[in-house]
Design a protein around this motif. Sequence first.
Motif, short mmCIF file in Angstrom:
data_model
loop_
_atom_site.label_atom_id
_atom_site.label_comp_id
_atom_site.label_asym_id
_atom_site.label_seq_id
_atom_site.Cartn_x
_atom_site.Cartn_y
_atom_site.Cartn_z
N LEU A 187 -28.42 -5.85 -9.51
CA LEU A 187 -27.34 -6.89 -9.59
C LEU A 187 -26.91 -7.39 -8.00
N LEU A 188 -26.81 -8.70 -7.84
CA LEU A 188 -26.54 -9.09 -6.48
C LEU A 188 -25.12 -9.97 -6.59
N PRO A 189 -24.37 -10.10 -5.45
CA PRO A 189 -23.27 -10.85 -5.53
C PRO A 189 -23.77 -12.28 -5.24
N ASP A 190 -23.15 -13.27 -5.64
CA ASP A 190 -23.09 -14.81 -5.32
C ASP A 190 -23.21 -14.81 -3.93
N PRO A 191 -24.30 -15.21 -3.13
CA PRO A 191 -24.37 -15.29 -1.80
C PRO A 191 -23.59 -16.36 -1.11
N THR A 192 -22.95 -17.41 -1.91
CA THR A 192 -22.02 -18.33 -1.40
C THR A 192 -20.73 -17.73 -1.31
N LYS A 193 -20.44 -16.86 -2.32
CA LYS A 193 -19.17 -16.40 -2.09
C LYS A 193 -19.08 -15.25 -1.41
N PHE A 194 -20.03 -14.33 -1.23
CA PHE A 194 -20.23 -13.13 -0.55
C PHE A 194 -21.44 -13.08 0.17
N PRO A 195 -21.40 -13.80 1.41
CA PRO A 195 -22.66 -14.25 2.37
C PRO A 195 -23.02 -12.77 2.82
N ARG A 196 -22.25 -11.89 3.26
CA ARG A 196 -22.50 -10.48 3.90
C ARG A 196 -23.01 -9.56 2.81
N GLY A 197 -22.93 -9.83 1.45
CA GLY A 197 -23.30 -9.08 0.28
C GLY A 197 -21.81 -8.20 0.21
N MET A 198 -22.05 -7.22 -0.65
CA MET A 198 -20.88 -6.34 -1.24
C MET A 198 -20.51 -5.24 -0.10
N LYS A 230 0.87 -1.12 0.03
CA LYS A 230 -0.11 -0.23 -0.05
C LYS A 230 0.97 1.15 -0.17
N ASP A 231 1.95 1.27 0.56
CA ASP A 231 2.86 2.35 0.94
C ASP A 231 3.82 2.81 -0.50
N TYR A 232 3.72 1.68 -1.40
CA TYR A 232 4.21 1.96 -2.72
C TYR A 232 3.15 2.28 -3.62
N GLY A 233 2.11 2.49 -3.22
CA GLY A 233 1.06 3.13 -4.20
C GLY A 233 -0.15 2.29 -4.35
N TYR A 234 0.14 0.84 -4.33
CA TYR A 234 -0.97 -0.09 -4.77
C TYR A 234 -2.18 -0.05 -3.89
N ASN A 235 -3.12 0.83 -4.54
CA ASN A 235 -4.33 1.02 -3.61
C ASN A 235 -5.74 0.60 -4.00
N TYR A 236 -5.82 0.16 -5.17
CA TYR A 236 -7.10 -0.34 -5.57
C TYR A 236 -7.15 -1.87 -5.48
N VAL A 237 -8.17 -2.45 -4.67
CA VAL A 237 -8.15 -3.85 -4.68
C VAL A 237 -9.64 -4.17 -5.47
N VAL A 238 -9.22 -4.80 -6.96
CA VAL A 238 -10.31 -4.75 -7.89
C VAL A 238 -10.89 -6.36 -7.80
N ILE A 239 -11.89 -6.56 -7.65
CA ILE A 239 -12.74 -7.63 -7.73
C ILE A 239 -13.22 -7.95 -9.11
N ASP A 240 -12.45 -8.97 -9.73
CA ASP A 240 -12.74 -9.29 -11.25
C ASP A 240 -14.03 -10.14 -11.21
N ASP A 241 -14.06 -10.90 -12.64
CA ASP A 241 -15.11 -11.78 -13.01
C ASP A 241 -15.57 -12.78 -11.89
N CYS A 242 -16.84 -13.29 -11.81
CA CYS A 242 -17.50 -14.33 -11.20
C CYS A 242 -17.85 -14.22 -9.76
N TRP A 243 -18.09 -12.64 -9.41
CA TRP A 243 -18.80 -12.28 -8.31
C TRP A 243 -20.16 -12.32 -8.02
N GLN A 244 -20.88 -12.44 -9.29
CA GLN A 244 -22.31 -12.21 -9.66
C GLN A 244 -23.08 -13.57 -9.10
N LYS A 245 -24.30 -13.17 -8.59
CA LYS A 245 -25.41 -14.01 -8.51
C LYS A 245 -26.17 -13.99 -9.88
N ASN A 246 -26.50 -15.20 -10.41
CA ASN A 246 -26.85 -15.10 -11.80
C ASN A 246 -28.52 -14.69 -12.06
N GLU A 247 -28.93 -13.81 -11.20
CA GLU A 247 -30.16 -13.57 -11.45
C GLU A 247 -30.32 -11.93 -10.79
#
Length: 417
Positions: A85-96, A61-78
């Motif tokens: 849009l909702l996150p996949d509840p098994t991967k993100f049980p608390r929501g986003m 973080k101190d070197y400047g890396y400050n974005y944590v990017v969640i790429d594909d496959c976070w979605q619930k498919n409905e």
Amino acid sequence: MITSFILASALALLPTQVLASNNGLAITPQMGWNTWNKYGCNIDEQLILDAAKAIVSSGLKDYGYNYVVIDDCWQKNERENNKTLLPDPTKFPRGMKPLVDDIHAMGLKVGIYSSAGTLTCGGHIASLGYEEIDAKTWASWGMDYLKYDNCYNQGQSGTAKLSYDRYNVMSQALNKTGRPILYSLCNWGEDGPWNFASTIGNSWRLSGDIYDNFNRPDPACPCETYDCLLPGFRCSVMNIINKSVAVAQKARSGGWNDMDMLEVGNGGMTHEEYRLHYTMWAALKSPLLLGNDVTNMTAQTKEIIMNDEVIAVNQDSSYSPAVRMWVKGDQQMFSGSLANNTQVVILLNAGDNETKMTATWDDIWFYSLPNVDSSKSIEVRDLWQKKNLGKFSHQITLDVPAHGVRMVKFMGSAQSS
Ligand SMILES: *[C@@H]1O[C@H](CO)[C@@H](O)[C@H](O)[C@H]1NC(C)=O
Ligand SMILES: *[C@@H]1O[C@H](CO)[C@@H](O)[C@H](O)[C@H]1NC(C)=O
Ligand SMILES: *[C@@H]1O[C@H](CO)[C@@H](O)[C@H](O)[C@H]1NC(C)=O
Ligand SMILES: *[C@@H]1O[C@H](CO)[C@@H](O)[C@H](O)[C@H]1NC(C)=O
Ligand SMILES: *[C@@H]1O[C@H](CO)[C@@H](O)[C@H](O)[C@H]1NC(C)=O
Ligand SMILES: *[C@@H]1O[C@H](CO)[C@@H](O)[C@H](O)[C@H]1NC(C)=O
């Protein structure tokens, strides 16, 4: 080679101080970490939290890396009510939102992923036709960054206008949320985003997806230059560098050429190859998004991604990407201006044997000719060895490892007027 000189000098006349996008973000290339290169679809809340904690505790973080990017496959498919849009509840049980809050509390920012199509590349629900709803949803979760892919785009590409129009809908939707959200276009270079995206996005991908390999030809990545229109995937590091040089000068503050996420630390290349990879991404002003397991890094990986002097080249306030000055067989030489009248020079050896390479003052300050004082004596610092090499005049000759680089900074200029 002559053509690329002409191209680069014509482009050098463009104003570089124009702020590309209207959201005030990515004044220098964005830095951070993305889930995809290491984990693909195998992501969940715990993995992302662990990575965020490691980005802080390791010092990244101190070197400047400050974005944590969640790429594909976070979605619930409905979508909820055919809308949200909702996150996949098994991967993100608390929501986003709770996850985003936790990462914000660490002093980091958070990014999310979708596609300007009906489905993402991983086959999940995507955002074409739902731009305003989705932008609002992400803003309500506290997202700071969107990576926006190009799969299942329903044929809405093939001309710059079709691509621009499709990506602009999301740009407007993000703006309308009132939340500053860095907009990272990922259309693989299709239709030349370096010509149409600078007013709507903060960065745009130049090529098919990177592959953790130095120079392997791959039928899935059929093109070597932008004369060829197939974006492909599994593109090697040298393939992407070769494609990037022709459009390097299209980068500017607020709008950057994205050479794709980094592979440093993922195991497919040698230490020298990873050093070359990181050097060129830094010097051509690509966003620097790590793609490795940041919870378990070797000393060699840290040596590369935590070199403050190399990162400073990427984040330099002159915002000037290095230019490829020549190619001789396996050897390439790059030069780029930095703040305070200093200059970065890279000697790149893609060959299989260590070699000596020479850059003359006329090579390095080619665009200032004839106003170059070859006898000018200038202190040179090696940015990987982190030591001064002494004063040189007329030219510099260095041993360059196989599949490697020497990256040096000239502490002054040979321009004579
Ligand atoms: C939206 O765009 C306007 C100008 O076009 C700009 O002034 C404003 O800061 C932008 N807002 C966000 C949140 O990006
Ligand atoms: C969902 O919304 C889209 C776009 O608003 C609409 O075309 C579609 O018919 C809707 N589907 C259902 C099942 O309501
Ligand atoms: C990169 O470009 C150089 C010079 O044109 C060429 O010799 C080399 O084969 C290219 N490498 C790849 C992997 O495209
Ligand atoms: C950490 O990385 C090393 C290789 O560098 C590997 O052998 C080890 O299994 C990894 N540990 C974990 C917990 O992933
Ligand atoms: C440029 O010089 C100024 C004044 O000496 C200094 O504050 C600044 O840090 C320098 N910038 C770089 C990128 O070296
Ligand atoms: C280049 O290196 C290879 C081994 O990697 C060796 O077999 C070959 O003789 C070397 N070629 C030259 C010209 O030194």
